[in-house]
Structure formats: structure tokens, C-alpha cells
Design a protein around this motif. Structure first.
Motif, PDB file in Angstrom:
ATOM      1  N   ILE A   4    -113.957  71.278 -49.302  1.00  0.00           N
ATOM      2  CA  ILE A   4    -114.636  71.293 -48.012  1.00  0.00           C
ATOM      3  C   ILE A   4    -113.992  72.314 -47.073  1.00  0.00           C
ATOM      4  CG2 ILE A   4    -115.254  69.916 -45.985  1.00  0.00           C
ATOM      5  CD1 ILE A   4    -114.986  67.431 -47.827  1.00  0.00           C
ATOM      6  N   VAL A   5    -114.848  73.118 -46.435  1.00  0.00           N
ATOM      7  CA  VAL A   5    -114.422  74.009 -45.361  1.00  0.00           C
ATOM      8  C   VAL A   5    -114.952  73.436 -44.044  1.00  0.00           C
ATOM      9  CG1 VAL A   5    -114.526  76.343 -44.414  1.00  0.00           C
ATOM     10  CG2 VAL A   5    -114.516  76.007 -46.889  1.00  0.00           C
ATOM     11  N   VAL A   6    -114.068  73.278 -43.073  1.00  0.00           N
ATOM     12  CA  VAL A   6    -114.476  72.794 -41.751  1.00  0.00           C
ATOM     13  C   VAL A   6    -114.328  73.945 -40.767  1.00  0.00           C
ATOM     14  CG1 VAL A   6    -114.150  71.088 -39.936  1.00  0.00           C
ATOM     15  CG2 VAL A   6    -113.678  70.470 -42.318  1.00  0.00           C
ATOM     16  N   ILE A   7    -115.430  74.320 -40.126  1.00  0.00           N
ATOM     17  CA  ILE A   7    -115.430  75.417 -39.162  1.00  0.00           C
ATOM     18  C   ILE A   7    -115.651  74.845 -37.771  1.00  0.00           C
ATOM     19  CG2 ILE A   7    -116.547  77.565 -38.455  1.00  0.00           C
ATOM     20  CD1 ILE A   7    -117.387  77.955 -41.373  1.00  0.00           C
ATOM     21  N   PHE A   8    -114.717  75.132 -36.883  1.00  0.00           N
ATOM     22  CA  PHE A   8    -114.796  74.670 -35.494  1.00  0.00           C
ATOM     23  C   PHE A   8    -115.133  75.828 -34.561  1.00  0.00           C
ATOM     24  CE2 PHE A   8    -111.799  71.762 -37.473  1.00  0.00           C
ATOM     25  CZ  PHE A   8    -111.987  70.536 -36.848  1.00  0.00           C
ATOM     26  N   ASP A   9    -116.020  75.585 -33.612  1.00  0.00           N
ATOM     27  CA  ASP A   9    -116.054  76.397 -32.410  1.00  0.00           C
ATOM     28  C   ASP A   9    -114.817  75.990 -31.596  1.00  0.00           C
ATOM     29  OD1 ASP A   9    -117.028  78.083 -30.346  1.00  0.00           O
ATOM     30  OD2 ASP A   9    -118.018  76.382 -29.387  1.00  0.00           O
ATOM     31  N   PHE A  10    -114.537  76.663 -30.495  1.00  0.00           N
ATOM     32  CA  PHE A  10    -113.344  76.324 -29.723  1.00  0.00           C
ATOM     33  C   PHE A  10    -113.677  75.727 -28.362  1.00  0.00           C
ATOM     34  CE2 PHE A  10    -109.608  77.243 -27.051  1.00  0.00           C
ATOM     35  CZ  PHE A  10    -108.634  76.628 -27.811  1.00  0.00           C
ATOM     36  N   VAL A  93    -114.227  79.731 -35.453  1.00  0.00           N
ATOM     37  CA  VAL A  93    -115.079  80.881 -35.151  1.00  0.00           C
ATOM     38  C   VAL A  93    -115.507  80.711 -33.696  1.00  0.00           C
ATOM     39  CG1 VAL A  93    -117.188  82.133 -35.693  1.00  0.00           C
ATOM     40  CG2 VAL A  93    -115.866  81.070 -37.537  1.00  0.00           C
ATOM     41  N   SER A  94    -115.013  81.581 -32.820  1.00  0.00           N
ATOM     42  CA  SER A  94    -115.174  81.342 -31.392  1.00  0.00           C
ATOM     43  C   SER A  94    -115.388  82.640 -30.624  1.00  0.00           C
ATOM     44  CB  SER A  94    -113.923  80.642 -30.840  1.00  0.00           C
ATOM     45  OG  SER A  94    -113.920  80.644 -29.426  1.00  0.00           O
ATOM     46  N   ASP A  95    -116.110  82.534 -29.520  1.00  0.00           N
ATOM     47  CA  ASP A  95    -116.266  83.684 -28.635  1.00  0.00           C
ATOM     48  C   ASP A  95    -115.313  83.612 -27.447  1.00  0.00           C
ATOM     49  OD1 ASP A  95    -117.515  81.618 -27.293  1.00  0.00           O
ATOM     50  OD2 ASP A  95    -119.161  82.848 -26.543  1.00  0.00           O
ATOM     51  N   ALA A  96    -114.227  82.877 -27.605  1.00  0.00           N
ATOM     52  CA  ALA A  96    -113.148  82.914 -26.617  1.00  0.00           C
ATOM     53  C   ALA A  96    -112.338  84.195 -26.879  1.00  0.00           C
ATOM     54  CB  ALA A  96    -112.298  81.660 -26.705  1.00  0.00           C
ATOM     55  N   ASN A  97    -111.020  84.102 -26.960  1.00  0.00           N
ATOM     56  CA  ASN A  97    -110.238  85.290 -27.322  1.00  0.00           C
ATOM     57  C   ASN A  97    -108.921  84.893 -27.973  1.00  0.00           C
ATOM     58  OD1 ASN A  97    -107.881  85.584 -25.285  1.00  0.00           O
ATOM     59  ND2 ASN A  97    -109.656  85.185 -23.964  1.00  0.00           N
ATOM     60  N   ILE A 118    -111.228  83.416 -35.995  1.00  0.00           N
ATOM     61  CA  ILE A 118    -112.053  84.599 -35.785  1.00  0.00           C
ATOM     62  C   ILE A 118    -112.553  84.561 -34.347  1.00  0.00           C
ATOM     63  CG2 ILE A 118    -114.051  85.900 -36.579  1.00  0.00           C
ATOM     64  CD1 ILE A 118    -113.785  84.364 -39.239  1.00  0.00           C
ATOM     65  N   THR A 119    -112.097  85.498 -33.538  1.00  0.00           N
ATOM     66  CA  THR A 119    -112.407  85.490 -32.122  1.00  0.00           C
ATOM     67  C   THR A 119    -112.186  86.871 -31.540  1.00  0.00           C
ATOM     68  OG1 THR A 119    -111.956  84.319 -30.042  1.00  0.00           O
ATOM     69  CG2 THR A 119    -110.080  84.753 -31.492  1.00  0.00           C
ATOM     70  N   ASN A 120    -112.424  87.051 -30.243  1.00  0.00           N
ATOM     71  CA  ASN A 120    -112.269  88.357 -29.624  1.00  0.00           C
ATOM     72  C   ASN A 120    -110.815  88.815 -29.629  1.00  0.00           C
ATOM     73  OD1 ASN A 120    -115.030  88.972 -28.552  1.00  0.00           O
ATOM     74  ND2 ASN A 120    -114.692  87.034 -27.519  1.00  0.00           N
ATOM     75  N   PRO A 121    -110.549  90.039 -30.091  1.00  0.00           N
ATOM     76  CA  PRO A 121    -109.174  90.549 -30.124  1.00  0.00           C
ATOM     77  C   PRO A 121    -108.598  90.764 -28.720  1.00  0.00           C
ATOM     78  CG  PRO A 121    -110.625  91.836 -31.547  1.00  0.00           C
ATOM     79  CD  PRO A 121    -111.508  90.963 -30.699  1.00  0.00           C
ATOM     80  N   THR A 122    -107.301  90.599 -28.623  1.00  0.00           N
ATOM     81  CA  THR A 122    -106.596  90.886 -27.374  1.00  0.00           C
ATOM     82  C   THR A 122    -105.366  91.731 -27.667  1.00  0.00           C
ATOM     83  OG1 THR A 122    -105.329  88.815 -27.578  1.00  0.00           O
ATOM     84  CG2 THR A 122    -107.323  88.760 -26.219  1.00  0.00           C
ATOM     85  N   SER A 271    -109.286  87.809 -36.899  1.00  0.00           N
ATOM     86  CA  SER A 271    -108.353  86.778 -37.292  1.00  0.00           C
ATOM     87  C   SER A 271    -107.018  87.022 -36.608  1.00  0.00           C
ATOM     88  CB  SER A 271    -108.144  86.788 -38.809  1.00  0.00           C
ATOM     89  OG  SER A 271    -109.368  86.659 -39.462  1.00  0.00           O
ATOM     90  N   LEU A 272    -106.305  85.926 -36.304  1.00  0.00           N
ATOM     91  CA  LEU A 272    -104.968  86.076 -35.726  1.00  0.00           C
ATOM     92  C   LEU A 272    -103.973  86.365 -36.832  1.00  0.00           C
ATOM     93  CD1 LEU A 272    -104.944  83.184 -33.136  1.00  0.00           C
ATOM     94  CD2 LEU A 272    -105.599  85.537 -32.822  1.00  0.00           C
TER      95      LEU A 272
END
Length: 272
Positions: A4-10, A93-97, A118-122, A271-272
Motif C-alpha cells: 500500500i502507498v499512502v499519499i497525503f496532501d499537506f 504531494v502538496s502545493d505548499a513548499n 513533492i512540493t514547491n522548491p525553496t 522531493s526534499l
């Protein structure tokens, strides 16, 4: 080993509110934010807010201390730890940062439980200013998805995660989210998969407009307790008998009273 893969928004999923709105409010940027809100994409707007903080001589450490005050529901914390202990592959997988998510997860000792974020790079430039950029460069490499905003197609990201996961024997995906940007990946889930939309939030509303478009089994949730109960039930029964999971939760209505990210400005990241 779980399959099982669990994918969360943030935002509004792992944390109850929105990390961008938290920083804007707590660090006194509301007036400027409201002035500029309709004039630029959300990602560019947040990058401008980081510039303003730098002009006010606020440091990256100041921003980090602000983020560390964001509370997490204890049931969300235990759900993440339990899912990990049950062998699930956890991803965000988020559109935060990048900086916001990493800081908050580390504050609650959760960062190491996720395989990928996986999110916006900083980045922090030579002057010490935090910079936020979108995951997709919509001018040079548009993703071409008509359902998704130009900054990000979470459906494309989901397909990449699932292709890799299947190569490694993981063939069930549980997707947990709340926003309009989570709709495209929900449509790409299969019959063996599960989607958990937060009740009364945009993803839940879009699914309920035409539920026949979603092949995955839908399990709504409203708060941390319901998320944990539903998620652990799905993991347990999926491990026993594949996708033969039937679970209904009922909870109080939940509404959002902060700025909603416009569908045209949702972004992605690395990815971080």
C-alpha cells in the motif's frame, strides 16, 4: 511488507489549516497580502511575502519559529506513525513548499516517516532571503492538463508514483486530500484504490457532483479522529483481502474561513 502507498496532501490534511495563511497572519502580512491577492499567482504572491519579511529584517529562523507553532492533531500524528509501522509507503504531494513542510514535520518528529515529499522548491539566497518557486515552469514546460492549474498537475505526479510503486510490488494507493488540486489524481486512481476527501471541502464537493467519474472507493472524513480511524481500517482490510473495504464515517461539517488558493494558481514541488 505492505503493498500500500499512502499519499497525503499537506495543508488542511496533515495540518488542519494552511501553512501559507498561518505565516501571513502570524507575521503581520495580512494587509499587504490582501492588497496583492488578486494581482498574481499564489506561488508568486508567497514568494513576494518572503521578500517583504526579508525587507522587515525577519530571518529564516524567525519564519521557522513561526511555523513551529502550527499545531498538529494528535490523531494525525498517530495515524502517520501507525501507517508507517504497518509497512505502508508514505508520501506527500502538496502545493505548499519545501521549507514550510520540512520545518513543520521536523517539529513533530514526522519527517523521517515519508519516503518522498513533492512540493514547491525553496532556497535561501546569499542575503538570507527565503525564495519559493513553482514546481512546474509553466512557461518553459507546461504540463498540458486541462483539469489542473499551470503550476502543478498532481495527476501526473500520481501516475509517476504508481508506476514506480507497482514495479516494487505495491498495487494499492490511498489518496488523502481536500483541495481542488487533488481532484485530477483522484480521477486517475483505479478500482483497487481508495480516495479520502475531507468532507465539505473542494475535493469532496467535486467528487459528489459526479461520483461515477471516480473509480476508486470514496471514504470521507472531517477531522483527525476520522482520518486515523478510516485510514487504519483501509490499511488493515486491504492487507487482508485487497480492496474489499467498506467503511462509512460520519462527522461534523467542516468549513474553511481562510483564503482559498485559486484553482488557477495551485503549484507543485520537488522531493526534499
Amino acid at each position: 511488507m505492505s503493498r500500500i502507498v499512502v499519499i497525503f496532501d499537506f495543508d488542511r490534511t496533515i495540518i488542519d489549516g494552511d501553512s501559507d495563511n498561518w505565516v501571513v497572519t502570524q507575521m503581520g502580512l495580512t494587509h499587504l497580502f490582501d492588497q496583492l491577492f488578486s494581482t498574481m499567482p499564489w506561488n508568486s504572491l508567497m514568494n513576494r511575502m518572503m521578500e517583504e519579511l526579508h525587507l522587515q529584517q525577519k530571518t529564516i529562523e524567525d519564519i521557522g519559529e513561526c511555523l513551529k507553532q502550527i499545531p498538529l492533531h494528535p490523531k494525525i500524528i498517530s495515524a502517520i506513525k501507525s501507517a508507517h509501522s504497518m509497512g505502508c509507503d508514505l508520501r506527500i504531494v502538496s502545493d505548499a513548499n519545501q521549507f514550510f513542510i520540512k520545518t513543520i514535520l521536523e517539529q513533530h518528529q514526522l519527517f523521517g516517516f515519508f519516503t518522498e515529499i513533492i512540493t514547491n522548491p525553496t532556497s535561501v539566497d546569499d542575503d538570507g532571503r527565503l525564495r519559493i518557486v513553482p514546481y512546474h515552469d509553466f512557461k518553459l514546460s507546461p504540463h498540458g492538463c486541462t483539469l489542473c492549474p499551470s503550476h502543478m498537475c498532481k495527476g501526473m505526479i500520481l501516475e509517476r508514483i504508481q508506476a514506480f510503486s507497482r514495479q516494487n510490488g505495491k498495487n494499492i494507493t490511498i489518496y488523502i486530500g481536500d483541495g481542488g488540486g487533488d481532484y485530477c489524481p483522484s480521477l486517475k486512481l483505479g478500482e483497487n484504490d481508495h480516495v479520502m476527501p475531507r468532507k465539505k471541502f473542494p475535493l469532496w464537493e467535486r467528487i459528489h457532483r459526479n461520483p461515477s467519474l471516480v473509480k476508486a472507493t470514496v471514504h470521507e472524513w472531517s477531522n483527525g479522529e476520522e482520518l486515523e480511524t478510516t485510514l487504519l481500517h483501509l490499511i488493515t482490510c486491504s492487507a487482508i483481502d485487497g480492496n474489499q473495504c467498506v467503511y462509512t464515517s460520519t462527522g461534523s461539517d467542516t468549513t474553511s474561513k481562510v483564503h482559498s488558493r485559486p484553482a488557477s494558481t495551485i503549484k507543485v514541488c520537488q522531493s526534499l
